[in-house]
Design a protein around this motif. Structure first.
Motif, PDB file in Angstrom:
ATOM      1  N   VAL A  46       3.307 -23.832 -38.169  1.00 21.28           N
ATOM      2  CA  VAL A  46       4.439 -23.419 -37.339  1.00 21.28           C
ATOM      3  C   VAL A  46       4.006 -23.573 -35.886  1.00 21.28           C
ATOM      4  O   VAL A  46       3.081 -22.901 -35.427  1.00 21.28           O
ATOM      5  N   ASP A  58       5.432 -23.555 -31.955  1.00 18.01           N
ATOM      6  CA  ASP A  58       6.553 -23.126 -31.105  1.00 18.01           C
ATOM      7  C   ASP A  58       7.758 -22.688 -31.945  1.00 18.01           C
ATOM      8  O   ASP A  58       8.901 -23.016 -31.643  1.00 18.01           O
ATOM      9  N   GLU A  79       8.661 -23.694 -34.826  1.00 17.29           N
ATOM     10  CA  GLU A  79       9.218 -24.744 -35.679  1.00 17.29           C
ATOM     11  C   GLU A  79       8.278 -25.072 -36.834  1.00 17.29           C
ATOM     12  O   GLU A  79       7.089 -25.319 -36.632  1.00 17.29           O
ATOM     13  N   GLN A 135       6.522 -27.352 -39.366  1.00 12.87           N
ATOM     14  CA  GLN A 135       6.084 -28.737 -39.302  1.00 12.87           C
ATOM     15  C   GLN A 135       6.218 -29.416 -40.658  1.00 12.87           C
ATOM     16  O   GLN A 135       5.936 -28.808 -41.696  1.00 12.87           O
TER      17      GLN A 135
END
Length: 129
Positions: free
Chosen positions: A25, A27, A29, A31
């Motif tokens: 993860v 930021d 988000e 991956q």
């Protein structure tokens, strides 16, 4: 080792929980590299035998370093990937399930489009009852 549990067919509507280590993860988000095989398959937990995201997270070596996502079995099959119940007697894990098939770039993008966060890293489960 033989398992004391029968291998069952997982209905398309059932949820699968997957642990997400904090290194996947960035930021906030998720991956795409998180969707990868270990020993020939991607390991998830079938909700039928692992009824909450916190139980799935508790199976990690370091639960505090993991979040949990859910995937709907039928949507995973449409990626297309196989969803096979594979109870693990050595770990005492009746919920263990394998997601089989090549995790191509396209498959990973499709998986990114169908997952839902259940518990983010560091988040505690909230009773929605």
């Amino acid at each position: 080792m033989t398992t004391p549990w029968q291998i069952e067919s997982i209905p398309d509507s059932d949820l699968l929980y997957m642990r997400i280590h904090k290194t996947f993860v960035i930021d906030g988000e998720l991956q795409p590299g998180v969707f990868r095989d270990h020993d020939g398959a991607m390991s998830v937990h079938w909700q039928k035998y692992c009824p909450s995201p916190s139980l799935a997270r508790a199976r990690a070596r370091h639960p505090e370093d993991n979040g949990i996502i859910s995937l709907v079995a039928g949507r995973v099959r449409k990626v297309p990937l196989g969803v096979d119940h594979d109870p693990d007697a050595t770990l005492g894990d009746r919920s263990h399930t394998n997601v089989r098939g090549e995790k191509t770039a396209e498959a990973r993008v499709r998986l990114l489009g169908i997952f839902e966060w259940c518990l983010r890293i560091g988040q505690r489960e909230i009773d929605m009852g």
